[in-house]
Design a protein around this motif. Structure first.
Motif, PDB file in Angstrom:
ATOM      1  N   PRO A 275       0.787  -1.282   0.157  1.00  0.00           N
ATOM      2  CA  PRO A 275       0.114  -0.029  -0.103  1.00  0.00           C
ATOM      3  C   PRO A 275       0.683   1.136  -0.060  1.00  0.00           C
ATOM      4  O   PRO A 275       0.217   2.303   0.078  1.00  0.00           O
ATOM      5  CB  PRO A 275      -0.648  -0.304   1.196  1.00  0.00           C
ATOM      6  N   TYR A 276       2.296   1.197  -0.171  1.00  0.00           N
ATOM      7  CA  TYR A 276       3.177   2.303   0.143  1.00  0.00           C
ATOM      8  C   TYR A 276       3.844   2.526  -1.016  1.00  0.00           C
ATOM      9  O   TYR A 276       4.712   3.230  -1.138  1.00  0.00           O
ATOM     10  CB  TYR A 276       4.133   2.214   1.565  1.00  0.00           C
ATOM     11  N   GLU A 277       3.363   2.493  -2.194  1.00  0.00           N
ATOM     12  CA  GLU A 277       4.068   2.620  -3.601  1.00  0.00           C
ATOM     13  C   GLU A 277       3.951   4.023  -4.115  1.00  0.00           C
ATOM     14  O   GLU A 277       2.936   4.544  -4.163  1.00  0.00           O
ATOM     15  CB  GLU A 277       3.608   1.784  -4.603  1.00  0.00           C
ATOM     16  N   THR A 278       5.109   4.938  -4.103  1.00  0.00           N
ATOM     17  CA  THR A 278       5.029   6.069  -4.722  1.00  0.00           C
ATOM     18  C   THR A 278       4.904   6.037  -6.202  1.00  0.00           C
ATOM     19  O   THR A 278       4.249   6.816  -6.699  1.00  0.00           O
ATOM     20  CB  THR A 278       6.264   6.840  -4.477  1.00  0.00           C
ATOM     21  N   PHE A 279       5.320   4.855  -6.800  1.00  0.00           N
ATOM     22  CA  PHE A 279       5.061   4.791  -8.250  1.00  0.00           C
ATOM     23  C   PHE A 279       4.491   3.173  -8.426  1.00  0.00           C
ATOM     24  O   PHE A 279       3.556   3.000  -8.844  1.00  0.00           O
ATOM     25  CB  PHE A 279       6.293   5.018  -8.905  1.00  0.00           C
ATOM     26  N   CYS A 280       5.497   2.261  -8.244  1.00  0.00           N
ATOM     27  CA  CYS A 280       5.281   0.704  -8.510  1.00  0.00           C
ATOM     28  C   CYS A 280       5.667   0.326 -10.011  1.00  0.00           C
ATOM     29  O   CYS A 280       4.698   0.449 -10.723  1.00  0.00           O
ATOM     30  CB  CYS A 280       3.969   0.622  -8.291  1.00  0.00           C
ATOM     31  N   GLN A 281       6.792   0.320 -10.100  1.00  0.00           N
ATOM     32  CA  GLN A 281       7.664   0.045 -11.221  1.00  0.00           C
ATOM     33  C   GLN A 281       7.191  -1.496 -11.917  1.00  0.00           C
ATOM     34  O   GLN A 281       7.070  -1.656 -13.128  1.00  0.00           O
ATOM     35  CB  GLN A 281       9.024  -0.016 -11.340  1.00  0.00           C
ATOM     36  N   THR A 282       6.909  -2.333 -10.759  1.00  0.00           N
ATOM     37  CA  THR A 282       6.829  -3.840 -11.347  1.00  0.00           C
ATOM     38  C   THR A 282       5.257  -3.808 -11.922  1.00  0.00           C
ATOM     39  O   THR A 282       5.082  -4.587 -12.918  1.00  0.00           O
ATOM     40  CB  THR A 282       6.804  -4.552 -10.046  1.00  0.00           C
ATOM     41  N   VAL A 283       4.462  -2.862 -11.536  1.00  0.00           N
ATOM     42  CA  VAL A 283       2.969  -2.763 -12.222  1.00  0.00           C
ATOM     43  C   VAL A 283       3.069  -2.289 -13.523  1.00  0.00           C
ATOM     44  O   VAL A 283       2.712  -2.924 -14.582  1.00  0.00           O
ATOM     45  CB  VAL A 283       2.194  -1.878 -11.516  1.00  0.00           C
ATOM     46  N   GLN A 284       4.177  -1.322 -13.816  1.00  0.00           N
ATOM     47  CA  GLN A 284       4.141  -1.161 -14.982  1.00  0.00           C
ATOM     48  C   GLN A 284       5.046  -2.046 -16.021  1.00  0.00           C
ATOM     49  O   GLN A 284       4.842  -2.257 -17.178  1.00  0.00           O
ATOM     50  CB  GLN A 284       5.002   0.373 -15.228  1.00  0.00           C
ATOM     51  N   GLU A 285       5.966  -2.820 -15.444  1.00  0.00           N
ATOM     52  CA  GLU A 285       6.583  -3.990 -16.258  1.00  0.00           C
ATOM     53  C   GLU A 285       5.515  -4.915 -16.641  1.00  0.00           C
ATOM     54  O   GLU A 285       5.549  -5.494 -17.682  1.00  0.00           O
ATOM     55  CB  GLU A 285       7.603  -4.458 -15.302  1.00  0.00           C
ATOM     56  N   ALA A 286       4.907  -5.244 -15.581  1.00  0.00           N
ATOM     57  CA  ALA A 286       3.754  -6.356 -16.024  1.00  0.00           C
ATOM     58  C   ALA A 286       2.802  -5.553 -17.090  1.00  0.00           C
ATOM     59  O   ALA A 286       2.407  -6.458 -17.979  1.00  0.00           O
ATOM     60  CB  ALA A 286       2.747  -6.412 -14.752  1.00  0.00           C
TER      61      ALA A 286
END
Length: 375
Positions: A275-286
């Motif tokens: 719940p503490y992601e300022t961006f979340c690069q792994t979401v973008q990679e998925a």
């Protein structure tokens, strides 16, 4: 332009701060600029030459964070100011400044150099997770360093709101790039899928650190869904407990490069839990890999996941909502495929080249503003 990147983490570390700092250095070098990186030292056993870095890297003595040895904390050192001076820097770039970055900001101030601070880590949220307190102290430190910077770059609209709510100004939105050549749907691997799910199960993956703030334990309910195989990629201090908490899950450990890209593309659903992601690069990679995403409706994922178009957003830290969202996709291959196509289309233009050029534009704005004041 001569730029010193002072970063709290750098490869061989595997995390968003390290990856972004490396991509920034590469882009600056490709555009004909002259970067230098200042980063915490890592153990000799893990440290080969900084072969992947496109520029010199100055390592500052560091110690492992108690209870989380994968994270290194820089010790006080004169090397930061000395490196900035020796490089004859035009500008200092502070990547997720909190410890080493504070020293970088102090050095830039003493030397009269402009500084751009990149906000990347929800340190106040981590303070709540690890200490149950300390959130106010974390924000005081963040206000001090970002308040002294000429410009703060935030990776998401949620991060911009948080920073402004805590009295930090001079903020601009600067999102992260993704390597759409490395992460792509064509890498889906039937052989790997049979290895991970020999019964033909729907493969639900998590990629990231295995640490308390990531709340990977929320996937326990997903593990109980019929016809679902949970695959966990990453390492960290929570791994032993998670192996017990996630029955039937496959743990692949830390993966990088082409191997990681193949795993992403071979998933049916990507589930992020932190719940503490300022961006979340792994979401973008998925998304670049053409995989639908289930993620918390908080922080960075709010900018990345379009609910019922590229994936599903669920209430943060709600295991039932997470399980139900995944369940709604497991029996709907056509819907998963539609979400995956939309996800890929949404990130295709978010290349590191494009966001790197935006960053150089921010540098130029800051340098011109300093010149105007001096005149």
């Amino acid at each position: 332009m001569r730029v010193v990147i002072v970063t709290e983490s750098f490869p061989p570390d595997v995390n968003g701060v390290a990856h972004c700092a490396l991509q920034t250095a590469h882009h600056l070098a490709r555009r004909g600029h002259d970067p230098l990186v200042v980063a915490p030292a890592v153990p000799a056993a893990a440290m080969g030459p900084d072969a992947d870095a496109p520029c010199p890297v100055v390592r500052v003595p560091s110690l492992p964070l108690p209870g989380y040895p994968q994270v290194r904390v820089a010790l006080p050192s004169r090397r930061v100011a000395a490196a900035i001076t020796a490089h004859r820097a035009d500008l200092v770039h502070l990547a997720s400044p909190f410890v080493l970055g504070v020293r970088g900001m102090s050095a830039a101030t003493r030397l009269g150099l402009p500084a751009v601070a990149v906000y990347q880590t929800d340190l106040a949220g981590y303070a709540r997770t690890y200490m149950g307190a300390g959130e106010a102290a974390a924000w005081r430190r963040l206000r001090a360093v970002h308040g002294a910077a000429d410009r703060t770059l935030a990776p998401s609209t949620a991060a911009v709101r948080d920073l402004r709510a805590h009295g930090i100004g001079r903020i601009r939105l600067w999102r992260r790039g993704v390597d759409t050549e490395r992460f792509r749907p064509a890498l889906r691997d039937p052989v790997l899928r049979r290895e991970l799910a020999p019964g033909g199960e729907t493969i639900v993956g998590y990629v990231g650190r295995l640490a308390p703030e990531k709340r990977v334990d929320l996937l326990a309910g997903v593990c109980g869904l019929p016809g679902v195989r949970v695959v966990v990629v990453g390492d960290g201090p929570s791994e032993p407990g998670l192996r017990a908490a996630l029955p039937g899950a496959v743990f692949l450990g830390r993966r990088t490069g082409a191997d990681l890209a193949r795993i992403f593309a071979s998933l049916d659903v990507f589930a992020h839990t932190g719940p503490y992601e300022t961006f979340c690069q792994t979401v973008q990679e998925a998304m670049a890999a053409g995989v639908p995403v289930v993620a918390p409706a908080a922080g960075g994922p709010l900018d990345l996941v379009v609910h019922r178009h590229t994936g599903l957003l669920v209430p943060p830290e709600d295991p039932d909502a997470l399980r139900d969202a995944v369940s709604s996709l497991t029996g709907a291959p056509a819907l998963r495929a539609a979400y995956g196509r939309a996800a890929r289309a949404a990130v295709e233009r978010r290349t590191w080249e494009a966001v790197g050029d935006e960053l150089i534009g921010h540098y130029g704005d800051v340098l011109r503003a300093r010149t105007a004041v001096a005149a």
